[in-house]
Design a protein around this motif. Structure first.
Motif, PDB file in Angstrom:
ATOM      1  N   THR A  21       0.731  -1.154   0.121  1.00 12.13           N
ATOM      2  CA  THR A  21       0.198  -0.116   0.049  1.00 12.13           C
ATOM      3  C   THR A  21       0.694   1.368  -0.117  1.00 12.13           C
ATOM      4  N   LYS A  22       2.074   1.107   1.004  1.00 14.73           N
ATOM      5  CA  LYS A  22       2.859   2.453   0.783  1.00 14.73           C
ATOM      6  C   LYS A  22       3.730   2.637  -0.373  1.00 14.73           C
ATOM      7  N   LYS A  23       3.907   1.378  -1.089  1.00 14.64           N
ATOM      8  CA  LYS A  23       4.594   1.559  -2.413  1.00 14.64           C
ATOM      9  C   LYS A  23       3.770   1.985  -3.340  1.00 14.64           C
ATOM     10  N   ILE A  24       2.713   1.584  -3.566  1.00 17.12           N
ATOM     11  CA  ILE A  24       1.713   1.875  -4.582  1.00 17.12           C
ATOM     12  C   ILE A  24       1.117   2.935  -4.408  1.00 17.12           C
ATOM     13  N   ILE A  25       0.618   3.306  -3.325  1.00 20.57           N
ATOM     14  CA  ILE A  25      -0.279   4.890  -2.934  1.00 20.57           C
ATOM     15  C   ILE A  25       0.462   5.854  -2.486  1.00 20.57           C
ATOM     16  N   GLY A  26       1.678   5.311  -1.556  1.00 24.55           N
ATOM     17  CA  GLY A  26       2.168   6.188  -0.856  1.00 24.55           C
ATOM     18  C   GLY A  26       1.777   6.705   0.440  1.00 24.55           C
ATOM     19  N   ILE A  27       0.793   6.103   0.932  1.00 22.91           N
ATOM     20  CA  ILE A  27       0.613   6.408   2.259  1.00 22.91           C
ATOM     21  C   ILE A  27       0.592   4.968   3.227  1.00 22.91           C
ATOM     22  N   ASP A  28       0.764   5.097   4.479  1.00 27.52           N
ATOM     23  CA  ASP A  28       0.832   4.041   5.404  1.00 27.52           C
ATOM     24  C   ASP A  28      -0.394   3.191   5.627  1.00 27.52           C
ATOM     25  N   CYS A  29      -0.513   1.985   5.791  1.00 22.73           N
ATOM     26  CA  CYS A  29      -1.582   1.271   5.761  1.00 22.73           C
ATOM     27  C   CYS A  29      -1.839   0.980   7.330  1.00 22.73           C
ATOM     28  N   PRO A  30      -2.960   0.554   7.737  1.00 23.40           N
ATOM     29  CA  PRO A  30      -3.179   0.344   9.240  1.00 23.40           C
ATOM     30  C   PRO A  30      -2.277  -0.687   9.906  1.00 23.40           C
ATOM     31  N   GLY A  31      -1.849  -1.487   9.021  1.00 22.63           N
ATOM     32  CA  GLY A  31      -0.664  -2.469   9.656  1.00 22.63           C
ATOM     33  C   GLY A  31       0.740  -2.217   9.560  1.00 22.63           C
ATOM     34  N   CYS A  32       1.039  -0.993   9.086  1.00 27.26           N
ATOM     35  CA  CYS A  32       2.469  -0.577   8.948  1.00 27.26           C
ATOM     36  C   CYS A  32       3.156  -0.578  10.287  1.00 27.26           C
ATOM     37  N   GLY A  33       4.197  -1.196  10.540  1.00 23.85           N
ATOM     38  CA  GLY A  33       4.907  -1.127  11.673  1.00 23.85           C
ATOM     39  C   GLY A  33       4.881  -2.275  12.580  1.00 23.85           C
ATOM     40  N   LEU A  34       3.792  -3.300  12.141  1.00 31.39           N
ATOM     41  CA  LEU A  34       3.556  -4.568  12.746  1.00 31.39           C
ATOM     42  C   LEU A  34       4.945  -5.154  12.921  1.00 31.39           C
ATOM     43  N   GLN A  35       5.358  -5.412  11.591  1.00 28.67           N
ATOM     44  CA  GLN A  35       6.578  -6.356  11.701  1.00 28.67           C
ATOM     45  C   GLN A  35       7.894  -5.821  12.455  1.00 28.67           C
ATOM     46  N   ARG A  36       7.896  -4.636  12.358  1.00 28.14           N
ATOM     47  CA  ARG A  36       9.100  -3.978  12.990  1.00 28.14           C
ATOM     48  C   ARG A  36       9.023  -4.080  14.486  1.00 28.14           C
ATOM     49  N   SER A  37       7.745  -3.932  14.789  1.00 28.55           N
ATOM     50  CA  SER A  37       7.429  -4.079  16.466  1.00 28.55           C
ATOM     51  C   SER A  37       7.489  -5.418  16.871  1.00 28.55           C
ATOM     52  N   VAL A  38       7.269  -6.347  16.292  1.00 28.73           N
ATOM     53  CA  VAL A  38       7.573  -7.711  16.580  1.00 28.73           C
ATOM     54  C   VAL A  38       9.029  -7.905  16.537  1.00 28.73           C
ATOM     55  N   ALA A  39       9.725  -7.297  15.919  1.00 29.75           N
ATOM     56  CA  ALA A  39      11.344  -7.504  15.846  1.00 29.75           C
ATOM     57  C   ALA A  39      11.750  -6.711  17.073  1.00 29.75           C
ATOM     58  N   PHE A  40      11.210  -6.029  17.681  1.00 28.03           N
ATOM     59  CA  PHE A  40      11.614  -4.904  18.748  1.00 28.03           C
ATOM     60  C   PHE A  40      11.371  -5.803  19.946  1.00 28.03           C
ATOM     61  N   LEU A  41      10.076  -6.430  19.847  1.00 24.36           N
ATOM     62  CA  LEU A  41       9.919  -7.392  20.995  1.00 24.36           C
ATOM     63  C   LEU A  41      10.909  -8.591  21.127  1.00 24.36           C
ATOM     64  N   PHE A  42      11.171  -9.063  19.986  1.00 29.49           N
ATOM     65  CA  PHE A  42      11.969 -10.249  20.237  1.00 29.49           C
ATOM     66  C   PHE A  42      13.509  -9.596  20.805  1.00 29.49           C
ATOM     67  N   GLN A  43      13.728  -8.408  20.582  1.00 25.31           N
ATOM     68  CA  GLN A  43      15.002  -7.838  20.790  1.00 25.31           C
ATOM     69  C   GLN A  43      14.724  -7.426  22.222  1.00 25.31           C
ATOM     70  N   GLY A  44      13.774  -7.183  22.907  1.00 27.04           N
ATOM     71  CA  GLY A  44      13.421  -6.902  24.318  1.00 27.04           C
ATOM     72  C   GLY A  44      13.195  -5.401  24.334  1.00 27.04           C
TER      73      GLY A  44
END
Length: 96
Positions: A16-39
């Protein structure tokens, strides 16, 4: 830190961000999980606050499948409302 670097290599891009250029409601979920794994819980909250409602929701749903949890329906409804509320609030605040 090493785990986070490995996870970032396999993260999916937001179409969505690549095609339309705006964030979708799920943007940041993957990085948030990565930060959780990092503590790094604060960074996970800043990236995607709904992660702290989504994870307990998945845990309750998984446990309820194998064990009979008292008030599982009420807990699930509360966590779903909290998740949707956090996702919508975060999405709206991104545009302000």
């Amino acid at each position: 830190m090493f785990l986070l670097l490995q996870l970032e290599d396999y993260m999916l891009p937001c179409f969505t961000k690549k095609i339309i250029g705006i964030d979708c409601p799920g943007c940041g979920l993957q990085r948030s999980v990565a930060f959780l794994f990092q503590g790094d819980f604060l960074a996970a909250w800043e990236m995607y606050p709904a992660i702290f409602a989504i994870l307990p929701l998945f845990v309750v749903l998984a446990l309820d499948r194998f064990f009979q949890i008292k008030y599982a329906n009420k807990i699930t409804i509360f966590l779903v409302i909290a998740t949707v509320g956090l996702i919508l609030t975060n999405y709206i605040l991104k545009f302000i």
